[in-house]
Design a protein around this motif. Sequence first.
Motif, PDB file in Angstrom:
ATOM      1  N   ILE A 177       0.817  -1.203   0.000  1.00 24.17           N
ATOM      2  CA  ILE A 177       0.000   0.000   0.000  1.00 24.17           C
ATOM      3  C   ILE A 177       0.852   1.255   0.000  1.00 24.17           C
ATOM      4  CG2 ILE A 177      -1.676   1.306   1.369  1.00 24.17           C
ATOM      5  CD1 ILE A 177      -2.821  -1.460   2.190  1.00 24.17           C
TER       6      ILE A 177
ATOM      7  N   ARG B 119      -9.228  -5.076  -0.988  1.00 22.54           N
ATOM      8  CA  ARG B 119      -8.422  -3.858  -0.901  1.00 22.54           C
ATOM      9  C   ARG B 119      -7.056  -4.025  -1.555  1.00 22.54           C
ATOM     10  NH1 ARG B 119      -6.365  -1.511   4.701  1.00 22.54           N
ATOM     11  NH2 ARG B 119      -5.527  -0.033   3.215  1.00 22.54           N
ATOM     12  N   TYR B 120      -6.562  -5.265  -1.590  1.00 23.16           N
ATOM     13  CA  TYR B 120      -5.235  -5.472  -2.156  1.00 23.16           C
ATOM     14  C   TYR B 120      -5.254  -5.647  -3.671  1.00 23.16           C
ATOM     15  CZ  TYR B 120      -3.761  -5.985   2.652  1.00 23.16           C
ATOM     16  OH  TYR B 120      -3.512  -5.754   3.968  1.00 23.16           O
ATOM     17  N   ASN B 126      -9.492   0.073  -1.913  1.00 25.37           N
ATOM     18  CA  ASN B 126      -8.353   0.448  -1.077  1.00 25.37           C
ATOM     19  C   ASN B 126      -8.456   1.881  -0.594  1.00 25.37           C
ATOM     20  OD1 ASN B 126      -5.712  -0.099   0.100  1.00 25.37           O
ATOM     21  ND2 ASN B 126      -4.952   1.371  -1.406  1.00 25.37           N
ATOM     22  N   TYR B 129     -10.642   2.056   2.358  1.00 25.25           N
ATOM     23  CA  TYR B 129      -9.958   1.494   3.523  1.00 25.25           C
ATOM     24  C   TYR B 129      -8.837   2.399   4.023  1.00 25.25           C
ATOM     25  CZ  TYR B 129     -12.112  -3.021   4.464  1.00 25.25           C
ATOM     26  OH  TYR B 129     -12.973  -4.003   4.862  1.00 25.25           O
ATOM     27  N   GLU B 130      -8.194   3.082   3.122  1.00 28.40           N
ATOM     28  CA  GLU B 130      -7.121   3.992   3.546  1.00 28.40           C
ATOM     29  C   GLU B 130      -7.683   5.156   4.344  1.00 28.40           C
ATOM     30  OE1 GLU B 130      -3.397   4.026   3.269  1.00 28.40           O
ATOM     31  OE2 GLU B 130      -4.381   2.093   3.543  1.00 28.40           O
TER      32      GLU B 130
END
Lengths: 205, 205
Positions: A177, B119-120, B126, B129-130
């Motif tokens: 990330i 998310r990956y 993502n 989620y971030e």
Amino acid sequence: MTALRTPKQQRSIQTRKRIMDAAFHLYAKKGIHGTNSKEIVEKAGVAIGSFYSYFKNKKTLLLEMLEDYLDRHYLAIWKPVEDITINEMGRDDIKVLIESVFAAYDISPEFHRQTHALRYSDPDINRVYERERNREVTQIRSLLESNKSRMRVTDPEAAAVVIHNAVENVAHTATFIGSQIEKQRLIDQLSDMIFIFLLHGSRSA
Amino acid sequence: MTALRTPKQQRSIQTRKRIMDAAFHLYAKKGIHGTNSKEIVEKAGVAIGSFYSYFKNKKTLLLEMLEDYLDRHYLAIWKPVEDITINEMGRDDIKVLIESVFAAYDISPEFHRQTHALRYSDPDINRVYERERNREVTQIRSLLESNKSRMRVTDPEAAAVVIHNAVENVAHTATFIGSQIEKQRLIDQLSDMIFIFLLHGSRSA
DNA sequence: AACTTATATGAATAAAAGTTCATATTGTCA
DNA sequence: TGACAATATGAACTTTTATTCATATAAGTT
């Protein structure tokens, strides 16, 4: 489906390998869902029929690739630090070990990212990753127990899992990330945290 | 596609909500990839056309659901512990906070697992989620800094990320994958590790 | 060279699933 | 009640992709 072929001649061994290599690079580059069988064989320079001569389906190809990859990942972590077990573990040893973990992700961060994503939705992938987790946790645990006299840890079994999870996720965040914070600062804090946890108050600290 | 409708009457507000609820439960139960639009509207008791009246496509539905879910997740963690910031943080406060994190996963472990997996591999997921990670890390960091005088942490910014990652991954492993080791033992070790890291040698320890 | 086994090919098959749109129904308001 | 806006419907369309299998070519063997 006709029965799977077992490669006997050199050219078929090559063909099989070409397919795996092509898939590995495509998966890393375009994602696993983003890559279809046609693209794989095209990149490999073989016909689609060959794919199904050597692999039952896309899924078993992936599982085989993942096992190979995780073997390399495991070795990349532990090979460089295999003598730590013998010596007394110190602050620097912990940092070296953690740096080795981070470095292991350089083999193929993208392939790792893609497959790691699947472990939470695919039980077969998860099984392969669990095998990997188990051997890593076992290594950590035996490190803790071979340094038992100096350790203040009350529950080494659970501690090994916790330490493993901490390192893994920081590495994942940094690798998959990215973070505003530089990798080295994360490694430093992680090392400090684990060192203090394991040896706080110890005479040989 | 015709332009999206903005619900004006009660029945359309209901329809929209029914779709979201049905999707939420199906995603948790059968996975996101394992659920198709037909099933969603069938469970919701509406026609497929209605789906595309209120959602651009399956993806935007998921993103909206995830934002809602993570808002609830965030509140579930921090609401029960909002007074810890004010008091001096002690060993028990840390354990209570970590238990609150673990408890937050009870809202819908399966939905969380399914979306976390994405998310990956999906930049849009993502991003959501971030946003979540950032506000959680910010909370931790401000906890560290409001207790600065007692802390021995040299780099609170990186430490907050490391602590967050450690807790998150232990919770994920326990919640999504399961472990031979009982949850409480993991929580205990995690609490110990973090407490010692933050306050080792402190007078008020 | 004749024969058998191993390997390679790719058009055709089959199944799935997201999305659209012309039509029908229901609500609102004058 | 009539007219317009809001909402609901679902068959049809479109696209995508994994997998099969009948056929062709190459290698090994006697």
